[in-house]
Design a protein around this motif. Structure first.
Motif, PDB file in Angstrom:
ATOM      1  N   ILE A  19      14.956   0.541   3.771  1.00 38.68           N
ATOM      2  CA  ILE A  19      13.662   0.052   3.288  1.00 38.68           C
ATOM      3  C   ILE A  19      13.649  -1.478   3.311  1.00 38.68           C
ATOM      4  O   ILE A  19      12.657  -2.092   3.716  1.00 38.68           O
ATOM      5  N   ASP A  20      14.736  -2.095   2.869  1.00 41.58           N
ATOM      6  CA  ASP A  20      14.810  -3.557   2.912  1.00 41.58           C
ATOM      7  C   ASP A  20      14.610  -4.067   4.340  1.00 41.58           C
ATOM      8  O   ASP A  20      13.922  -5.068   4.572  1.00 41.58           O
ATOM      9  N   LYS A  21      15.224  -3.381   5.288  1.00 39.84           N
ATOM     10  CA  LYS A  21      15.071  -3.771   6.701  1.00 39.84           C
ATOM     11  C   LYS A  21      13.626  -3.603   7.147  1.00 39.84           C
ATOM     12  O   LYS A  21      13.065  -4.476   7.823  1.00 39.84           O
ATOM     13  N   TRP A  22      13.001  -2.506   6.754  1.00 39.29           N
ATOM     14  CA  TRP A  22      11.606  -2.264   7.120  1.00 39.29           C
ATOM     15  C   TRP A  22      10.690  -3.339   6.546  1.00 39.29           C
ATOM     16  O   TRP A  22       9.786  -3.823   7.224  1.00 39.29           O
ATOM     17  N   LEU A  23      10.921  -3.721   5.293  1.00 36.83           N
ATOM     18  CA  LEU A  23      10.061  -4.731   4.660  1.00 36.83           C
ATOM     19  C   LEU A  23      10.153  -6.077   5.371  1.00 36.83           C
ATOM     20  O   LEU A  23       9.194  -6.847   5.381  1.00 36.83           O
ATOM     21  N   GLY A  24      11.290  -6.358   5.960  1.00 37.87           N
ATOM     22  CA  GLY A  24      11.475  -7.630   6.656  1.00 37.87           C
ATOM     23  C   GLY A  24      11.259  -7.555   8.153  1.00 37.87           C
ATOM     24  O   GLY A  24      11.545  -8.517   8.865  1.00 37.87           O
ATOM     25  N   SER A  25      10.724  -6.437   8.624  1.00 32.75           N
ATOM     26  CA  SER A  25      10.623  -6.205  10.063  1.00 32.75           C
ATOM     27  C   SER A  25       9.573  -7.062  10.767  1.00 32.75           C
ATOM     28  O   SER A  25       9.665  -7.323  11.964  1.00 32.75           O
TER      29      SER A  25
ATOM     30  N   ASP B 180       6.677  -5.976  11.377  1.00 31.47           N
ATOM     31  CA  ASP B 180       5.797  -5.009  12.033  1.00 31.47           C
ATOM     32  C   ASP B 180       4.885  -4.362  10.987  1.00 31.47           C
ATOM     33  O   ASP B 180       5.357  -3.823   9.984  1.00 31.47           O
ATOM     34  N   THR B 181       3.588  -4.414  11.220  1.00 26.72           N
ATOM     35  CA  THR B 181       2.600  -3.992  10.223  1.00 26.72           C
ATOM     36  C   THR B 181       2.874  -2.618   9.643  1.00 26.72           C
ATOM     37  O   THR B 181       2.940  -2.442   8.411  1.00 26.72           O
ATOM     38  N   TYR B 182       3.037  -1.621  10.497  1.00 24.85           N
ATOM     39  CA  TYR B 182       3.116  -0.252   9.990  1.00 24.85           C
ATOM     40  C   TYR B 182       4.524   0.120   9.544  1.00 24.85           C
ATOM     41  O   TYR B 182       4.696   1.021   8.717  1.00 24.85           O
ATOM     42  N   THR B 183       5.527  -0.597  10.030  1.00 18.68           N
ATOM     43  CA  THR B 183       6.880  -0.418   9.504  1.00 18.68           C
ATOM     44  C   THR B 183       6.947  -0.936   8.075  1.00 18.68           C
ATOM     45  O   THR B 183       7.504  -0.283   7.183  1.00 18.68           O
ATOM     46  N   ILE B 184       6.365  -2.119   7.842  1.00 18.66           N
ATOM     47  CA  ILE B 184       6.313  -2.673   6.486  1.00 18.66           C
ATOM     48  C   ILE B 184       5.532  -1.734   5.574  1.00 18.66           C
ATOM     49  O   ILE B 184       5.949  -1.440   4.449  1.00 18.66           O
TER      50      ILE B 184
ATOM     51  N   TYR C 239       5.082   1.437   5.767  1.00 15.17           N
ATOM     52  CA  TYR C 239       5.836   2.642   5.443  1.00 15.17           C
ATOM     53  C   TYR C 239       6.958   2.338   4.446  1.00 15.17           C
ATOM     54  O   TYR C 239       7.237   3.139   3.551  1.00 15.17           O
ATOM     55  N   GLY C 240       7.593   1.186   4.577  1.00 19.01           N
ATOM     56  CA  GLY C 240       8.627   0.811   3.618  1.00 19.01           C
ATOM     57  C   GLY C 240       8.080   0.723   2.200  1.00 19.01           C
ATOM     58  O   GLY C 240       8.695   1.212   1.242  1.00 19.01           O
ATOM     59  N   ILE C 241       6.925   0.090   2.049  1.00 14.89           N
ATOM     60  CA  ILE C 241       6.300  -0.014   0.729  1.00 14.89           C
ATOM     61  C   ILE C 241       5.893   1.372   0.230  1.00 14.89           C
ATOM     62  O   ILE C 241       6.054   1.696  -0.958  1.00 14.89           O
ATOM     63  N   LEU C 242       5.386   2.195   1.134  1.00 15.95           N
ATOM     64  CA  LEU C 242       4.999   3.555   0.766  1.00 15.95           C
ATOM     65  C   LEU C 242       6.197   4.334   0.220  1.00 15.95           C
ATOM     66  O   LEU C 242       6.070   5.071  -0.770  1.00 15.95           O
ATOM     67  N   CYS C 243       7.370   4.165   0.839  1.00 20.43           N
ATOM     68  CA  CYS C 243       8.569   4.837   0.345  1.00 20.43           C
ATOM     69  C   CYS C 243       8.943   4.344  -1.049  1.00 20.43           C
ATOM     70  O   CYS C 243       9.330   5.140  -1.919  1.00 20.43           O
ATOM     71  N   LEU C 244       8.833   3.040  -1.279  1.00 22.23           N
ATOM     72  CA  LEU C 244       9.105   2.524  -2.620  1.00 22.23           C
ATOM     73  C   LEU C 244       8.128   3.098  -3.640  1.00 22.23           C
ATOM     74  O   LEU C 244       8.499   3.382  -4.784  1.00 22.23           O
ATOM     75  N   MET C 245       6.883   3.279  -3.235  1.00 23.47           N
ATOM     76  CA  MET C 245       5.884   3.846  -4.140  1.00 23.47           C
ATOM     77  C   MET C 245       6.150   5.321  -4.408  1.00 23.47           C
ATOM     78  O   MET C 245       6.086   5.781  -5.554  1.00 23.47           O
TER      79      MET C 245
END
Length: 226
Positions: free
Chosen positions: A120-126, A128-132, A134-140
């Motif tokens: 998730i940390d990697k996704w948040l820093g990617s 890329d709009t939809y990767t970010i 999805y990362g936030i969605l997983c945290l939620m």
């Protein structure tokens, strides 16, 4: 046309297609077939575990929006965590709509979400709009209840983007946090830790939520950033 594309076009609903085009403005309309989600899920259930499904998952990029949707549903059935995360990581950069990320539920992640955190940390820093998104969605989805830690609020608040679909997800996350972890989330609103648009959208969505108390809604209204 591939066999799976033929199966998809057999499920086409032209009336539904017009609505799908409107709901997915980030997607080229020519790539939208127009298939209702239950029909796509049924096809994924039929194909799961087959050689055809494995070949389909291995073939990126796809031509049609619904191929990506089918892809998300198929990897949702993967039971092995490492394989599921590898396939999700591989697919995310190709996604181009909130509807694809937001409907993606990977069953393997449900069993041990904590293993997701480094990715998730990697996704948040990617970047890329939809990767970010999805990362936030997983945290939620996984980390606002029993697994909550205030550091996750900080991770989301630190995300900065000019992309509407990222900022809307941040707002949705904080609105949900205000419903589930009010005392921890409130300082991020009181101290204007989000950009102005996202701040106000988070308040709006929290006020619209039945999970936020009327008392809290009254106070949140006073915190709008004018």
């Amino acid at each position: 046309m591939t066999e799976i594309q033929k199966r998809l076009f057999a499920l086409q609903d032209k009336g539904y297609r017009e609505g799908s085009i409107k709901l997915n403005p980030s997607v080229d309309p020519d790539t939208i077939i127009g298939i209702r989600i239950p029909a796509l899920r049924a096809l994924a259930k039929e194909l799961k575990g087959t050689d055809a499904a494995a070949a389909f998952i291995a073939a990126l990029p796809h031509q049609y929006f619904e191929e990506y949707s089918l892809h998300t549903f198929l990897i949702g059935y993967i039971k092995d965590f490492d394989e599921a995360i590898a396939q999700t990581d591989r697919l995310l950069p190709w996604l181009n709509s909130w509807a694809l990320t937001d409907s993606m539920r990977i069953k393997a992640f449900d069993k041990d979400p904590a293993r997701l955190l480094p990715t998730i940390d990697k996704w948040l820093g990617s970047g890329d709009t939809y990767t970010i998104r999805y990362g936030i969605l997983c945290l939620m989805n996984y980390f606002l209840d029993a697994r909550f830690d205030p550091c996750y609020l900080e991770k989301v608040a630190a995300v900065r983007s000019d992309e509407y679909y990222v900022n809307m997800m941040i707002a949705w996350y904080f609105a949900t946090a205000l419903a589930k972890q009010y005392e921890a989330a409130l300082p991020y609103i009181e101290n204007r830790r989000l950009d102005q648009w996202t701040h106000n959208k988070a308040i709006q969505k929290a006020i619209e939520s039945y999970r936020v108390t009327n008392e809290h809604k009254i106070y949140l209204r006073t915190l709008r950033w004018k």
